[in-house]
Structure formats: C-alpha cells, structure tokens
Scaffold this motif. Structure first.
Motif, PDB file in Angstrom:
ATOM      1  N   ARG A 174      56.316  41.852   8.461  1.00 58.93           N
ATOM      2  CA  ARG A 174      55.549  40.848   8.907  1.00 58.93           C
ATOM      3  C   ARG A 174      54.148  41.174   9.024  1.00 58.93           C
ATOM      4  NH1 ARG A 174      55.890  40.266  14.654  1.00 58.93           N
ATOM      5  NH2 ARG A 174      57.133  42.000  14.878  1.00 58.93           N
ATOM      6  N   LEU A 175      53.077  40.212   8.681  1.00 59.73           N
ATOM      7  CA  LEU A 175      51.858  40.367   8.600  1.00 59.73           C
ATOM      8  C   LEU A 175      50.903  39.245   9.030  1.00 59.73           C
ATOM      9  CD1 LEU A 175      52.578  40.221   4.889  1.00 59.73           C
ATOM     10  CD2 LEU A 175      51.173  42.204   5.688  1.00 59.73           C
ATOM     11  N   ARG A 176      49.951  39.921   9.778  1.00 58.03           N
ATOM     12  CA  ARG A 176      48.707  39.092  10.148  1.00 58.03           C
ATOM     13  C   ARG A 176      47.618  39.282   9.488  1.00 58.03           C
ATOM     14  NH1 ARG A 176      47.011  38.650  16.073  1.00 58.03           N
ATOM     15  NH2 ARG A 176      48.101  40.338  16.430  1.00 58.03           N
ATOM     16  N   SER A 177      46.865  38.062   9.301  1.00 60.87           N
ATOM     17  CA  SER A 177      45.989  38.162   8.154  1.00 60.87           C
ATOM     18  C   SER A 177      44.888  37.349   8.264  1.00 60.87           C
ATOM     19  CB  SER A 177      46.303  37.788   6.519  1.00 60.87           C
ATOM     20  OG  SER A 177      47.314  38.639   6.167  1.00 60.87           O
ATOM     21  N   ARG A 178      43.579  37.473   8.008  1.00 61.14           N
ATOM     22  CA  ARG A 178      42.455  36.517   8.146  1.00 61.14           C
ATOM     23  C   ARG A 178      42.219  35.865   7.129  1.00 61.14           C
ATOM     24  NH1 ARG A 178      37.572  38.971   7.569  1.00 61.14           N
ATOM     25  NH2 ARG A 178      38.508  41.022   7.859  1.00 61.14           N
ATOM     26  N   THR A 179      42.138  34.679   7.090  1.00 62.61           N
ATOM     27  CA  THR A 179      41.671  33.539   5.875  1.00 62.61           C
ATOM     28  C   THR A 179      40.388  32.814   6.284  1.00 62.61           C
ATOM     29  OG1 THR A 179      42.774  31.713   6.387  1.00 62.61           O
ATOM     30  CG2 THR A 179      44.090  33.408   5.703  1.00 62.61           C
ATOM     31  N   PRO A 180      39.694  32.252   5.066  1.00 58.35           N
ATOM     32  CA  PRO A 180      38.606  31.480   5.303  1.00 58.35           C
ATOM     33  C   PRO A 180      38.982  30.175   6.098  1.00 58.35           C
ATOM     34  CG  PRO A 180      38.839  32.219   3.084  1.00 58.35           C
ATOM     35  CD  PRO A 180      40.141  32.534   3.667  1.00 58.35           C
ATOM     36  N   TYR A 181      40.295  29.930   6.299  1.00 57.32           N
ATOM     37  CA  TYR A 181      40.892  28.708   7.060  1.00 57.32           C
ATOM     38  C   TYR A 181      41.295  29.108   8.467  1.00 57.32           C
ATOM     39  CZ  TYR A 181      40.559  27.550   2.039  1.00 57.32           C
ATOM     40  OH  TYR A 181      40.309  27.404   0.742  1.00 57.32           O
ATOM     41  N   GLY A 182      41.231  30.284   8.888  1.00 58.76           N
ATOM     42  CA  GLY A 182      41.819  30.664  10.134  1.00 58.76           C
ATOM     43  C   GLY A 182      42.806  31.810   9.938  1.00 58.76           C
ATOM     44  N   PRO A 183      43.404  32.316  11.090  1.00 58.04           N
ATOM     45  CA  PRO A 183      44.437  33.345  10.990  1.00 58.04           C
ATOM     46  C   PRO A 183      45.690  32.951  10.186  1.00 58.04           C
ATOM     47  CG  PRO A 183      43.607  33.133  13.180  1.00 58.04           C
ATOM     48  CD  PRO A 183      43.143  31.939  12.406  1.00 58.04           C
ATOM     49  N   LEU A 184      46.338  33.672   9.723  1.00 61.47           N
ATOM     50  CA  LEU A 184      47.423  33.481   8.864  1.00 61.47           C
ATOM     51  C   LEU A 184      48.410  34.342   9.325  1.00 61.47           C
ATOM     52  CD1 LEU A 184      49.267  31.839   6.774  1.00 61.47           C
ATOM     53  CD2 LEU A 184      48.253  33.496   5.246  1.00 61.47           C
ATOM     54  N   LEU A 185      49.652  34.268   9.691  1.00 60.11           N
ATOM     55  CA  LEU A 185      50.623  34.941  10.033  1.00 60.11           C
ATOM     56  C   LEU A 185      51.774  34.729   8.966  1.00 60.11           C
ATOM     57  CD1 LEU A 185      50.435  36.454  12.814  1.00 60.11           C
ATOM     58  CD2 LEU A 185      49.251  34.313  13.143  1.00 60.11           C
ATOM     59  N   HIS A 186      52.310  35.954   8.365  1.00 58.38           N
ATOM     60  CA  HIS A 186      53.170  35.299   7.283  1.00 58.38           C
ATOM     61  C   HIS A 186      54.022  36.708   7.066  1.00 58.38           C
ATOM     62  CE1 HIS A 186      50.188  37.447   4.423  1.00 58.38           C
ATOM     63  NE2 HIS A 186      49.584  37.425   5.602  1.00 58.38           N
ATOM     64  N   ALA A 187      55.206  36.709   6.388  1.00 53.75           N
ATOM     65  CA  ALA A 187      56.193  37.659   6.066  1.00 53.75           C
ATOM     66  C   ALA A 187      56.607  37.829   4.772  1.00 53.75           C
ATOM     67  CB  ALA A 187      57.277  37.611   7.255  1.00 53.75           C
ATOM     68  N   HIS A 188      57.441  38.998   4.389  1.00 55.48           N
ATOM     69  CA  HIS A 188      58.132  39.086   3.162  1.00 55.48           C
ATOM     70  C   HIS A 188      59.360  39.635   3.542  1.00 55.48           C
ATOM     71  CE1 HIS A 188      54.477  38.565   0.920  1.00 55.48           C
ATOM     72  NE2 HIS A 188      53.988  39.503   1.372  1.00 55.48           N
ATOM     73  N   LEU A 189      60.535  38.994   3.168  1.00 57.22           N
ATOM     74  CA  LEU A 189      61.916  39.644   3.382  1.00 57.22           C
ATOM     75  C   LEU A 189      62.120  40.456   1.663  1.00 57.22           C
ATOM     76  CD1 LEU A 189      63.895  39.303   5.666  1.00 57.22           C
ATOM     77  CD2 LEU A 189      64.975  37.460   3.860  1.00 57.22           C
ATOM     78  N   TYR A 190      62.590  41.410   2.028  1.00 51.07           N
ATOM     79  CA  TYR A 190      62.692  42.144   0.788  1.00 51.07           C
ATOM     80  C   TYR A 190      63.911  41.267  -0.084  1.00 51.07           C
ATOM     81  CZ  TYR A 190      59.790  45.857   2.829  1.00 51.07           C
ATOM     82  OH  TYR A 190      59.010  46.581   3.452  1.00 51.07           O
TER      83      TYR A 190
END
Ligand code: SF4
Ligand code: SF4
Length: 330
Positions: A153-169
């Motif tokens: 699971r990832l929390r990132s900053r973007t020019p459009y606001g925070p982004l929460l995302h994830a990768h399933l292997y």
C-alpha cells in the motif's frame, strides 16, 4: 486496435535514422521510452523525437512494468511518501518431517485443498481458504499457518492532491481486502488534510474489489463503452450498487465509435431512471495525452475537455443535492 506502447533500447545511428522514425510513423504505435547509456546523446534524441521517458540502461527500462499498463499513479506523477506491506490471508502448510500420513487433514478439509501424492500430504495454497480445520485435527502438530507478502500500500503526493494506492503482487489474492484498506486509509487521509471529496477509481466488474471500492460511497459513476456487452455489464454493476443503496449515473466513453449502441445505452438508462452525465468522444489526442503522463483533463482536444467538465459539474451538483452526509464525501 489498441495503441501499442514501445520502449526502444539504444540511440545510435540506425536507431535515429531508421528504427525510431519507423516506430513513430506507425499509426498504432507510441514510442514511450528510450534507453541509452550515453546521456547527452540520449537526451538529444529524446528531445528531437519528443519521447516522454529516457532511461540510462535497458535494465531500468525492462524493470518499468507500466510501459503498457496504465493506471492512475502513472498519470498523476506521484512522489511516494509512505509504503506498507500487505500480507495475504493465512494458508496451511504441512511439515513433511512431522507428518505421519494419517489422512485426517484431507478428510477434514472442506475445500479439497489437501492432496495426497505418493503417500505424502501437501496443501494446494490456491484452494486453501485458511479455515484451520486441518490444524486442529492433525495429531502430530504437523500443520502450520503461513502468511506471505501479497502486495504494498502506498501513500503519495501528487500535483492534484494526496493519492492512496496499492499494488497486488501477480497471482496474489484477496484484493478486496487490500482495496478496503486503501479506501479506509484514503478516508483517514482526507480527514487529516481537510479534503471534502474522495474520488475512487474503481475496478471493473462486480466482484469483491468493486464491492470493497464502493462500500460507503455517496455516488457511483458507471463508465461504459458502446459495445455488445455494455448494457449487460451496466445492469450488473447497477444491481450491485442498488444492493448497497448507492445512487448511480452513467458516462459513455468513446460514444461516437458506435452511435447505435450508445443510443441503446441511453434508452436503457432512461428506462432505469439513470442520468447520462456525459458522452466522451473518441479522440486520438487521448492516448497521446496519456503517453505524456497527463490526465485527459489536460488533453489538447476541446471535445474531451468539455465532456470531462460537464461530467464534473454534474457530479458536483449531485453531491451538493445530497448534502453532506459524511464528514468526507467519496
Ligand atoms: S486451512 Fe482449511 S482450507 Fe486450508 S488446507 Fe486446512 S482445512 Fe483445508
Ligand atoms: S493430519 Fe497431520 S499427520 Fe495426518 S496427514 Fe495431515 S498433516 Fe499429516
């Protein structure tokens, strides 16, 4: 045919004179990235041909799994702030040193996940549901429950606001749980930064991940395309949304590729009492914009931007009409 995205290794004379111009000249190809160990040469060739990405070696290029698999994180240029491992649910494993091949576990398993081959017992991790019955019946304490990393699971900053995302292997299971965690974290994060709206880019279909993504949302936007199965698919996802009392609206993407089918979708929506919030035309500027890693709201085509704008205005109006049932809307 879908546009094929290509990464090309090497910027030598043949590449500049023959291969790169050939790739660029093909209608169904986009040259997405170059790899070149000579940085100045690479940069010059990249700039000359307007290629979005440049890598210092072919290892970097081959490690970029998103060359032909776009998702939101690719488009919004995120800077990662935090990541956390996501572990799979438990599955059973049998210790061959302890197992005396009594067969009690096989008999107890309701999911047919324990196999007996040549007198030794093994668990099929794909079939195992982690119910622990085998653990309890084993007289030799030969069964143990194991968890494995299943994604991040990832929390990132973007020019459009925070982004929460994830990768399933690849091959990892239980994305419904992972989606739920992402959604919960998004809600928490929205409260922290004072955001009043969460936009969730949901998966297709009506399975567990869709249900996990749409739990507790205020509105669902059903995005369809004018294909043979469009109404069937829309009806199913609409049924799932109804089950959870989520109001819906419809958007038709690439509507002008099949005007007859688009008209059918509109008739169906009207009979179902669903509003059509927008019809996005087909435009070759869209793949070009995506290749440049920009959202389609930044597309050069006015038709695309106008359609997105109309959809957004409809969504805001509908949310305003709903009031503010939760501190943070999603
Ligand atoms: S945990 Fe349950 S499903 Fe898995 S192997 Fe044991 S009995 Fe079967
Ligand atoms: S119950 Fe235990 S000892 Fe018996 S077959 Fe299964 S793992 Fe082996």
């Amino acid at each position: 045919m879908e546009t094929v995205r290509i990464g090309y290794v090497g910027c030598g004379m043949m590449a500049q004179k023959v291969h790169i111009p050939n790739i660029i000249s093909l209608d169904d190809c986009e040259l997405l990235a170059l790899a070149e160990v000579r940085p100045q040469l690479g940069r010059r060739v990249q700039e000359f041909h307007g290629v979005p990405r440049m890598y210092a070696s072919h290892e970097e290029l081959s490690a970029d799994a998103d060359v032909d698999a776009a998702n939101l994180a690719i488009l919004v240029d995120p800077s990662e702030e935090a990541r956390e491992d996501f572990v799979s649910p438990e599955t059973a494993a049998i210790d061959p040193e302890r197992c005396v091949a009594c067969g009690a576990c096989e008999e107890a398993c309701r999911f047919d996940a324990i196999r007996n081959g040549d007198g030794s017992y093994r668990v099929d991790p794909i079939s195992c549901e982690g119910c622990r019955a085998c653990l309890h019946v084993c007289p030799e304490d030969a069964v143990r429950m194991e968890k494995e990393p299943a994604g991040i699971r990832l929390r990132s900053r973007t020019p459009y606001g925070p982004l929460l995302h994830a990768h399933l292997y690849p091959g990892a299971e239980n994305s419904g749980k992972l989606v739920s965690e992402v959604r919960r974290e998004a809600r928490q994060s929205a409260k922290e930064v004072g955001a009043d709206l969460i936009l969730i880019d949901g998966p297709p279909g009506i399975g567990c991940p869709v249900i996990a993504a749409s739990t507790g949302v205020d509105l669902a936007l059903l995005v369809s395309e004018p294909t043979l199965s469009a109404i069937h698919d829309l009806a199913r996802v609409r049924g799932a949304a109804d089950h959870f009392d989520v109001p819906c609206a419809v958007v038709i993407n690439k509507w002008d590729l099949n005007r007859e089918r688009s008209a059918e979708i509109e008739r169906w929506a009207s009979l179902e009492g669903l509003e059509i919030w927008g019809k996005i035309p087909y435009d070759r500027e869209v793949p070009r914009t995506l290749v440049m890693r920009r959202p389609i709201t930044e597309c050069a085509s006015e038709g695309i931007r106008g359609a997105c704008d109309a959809i957004w205005k409809s969504a805001r109006r509908a949310l305003d009409e709903l009031g503010d049932p939760f501190p943070t809307r999603s």
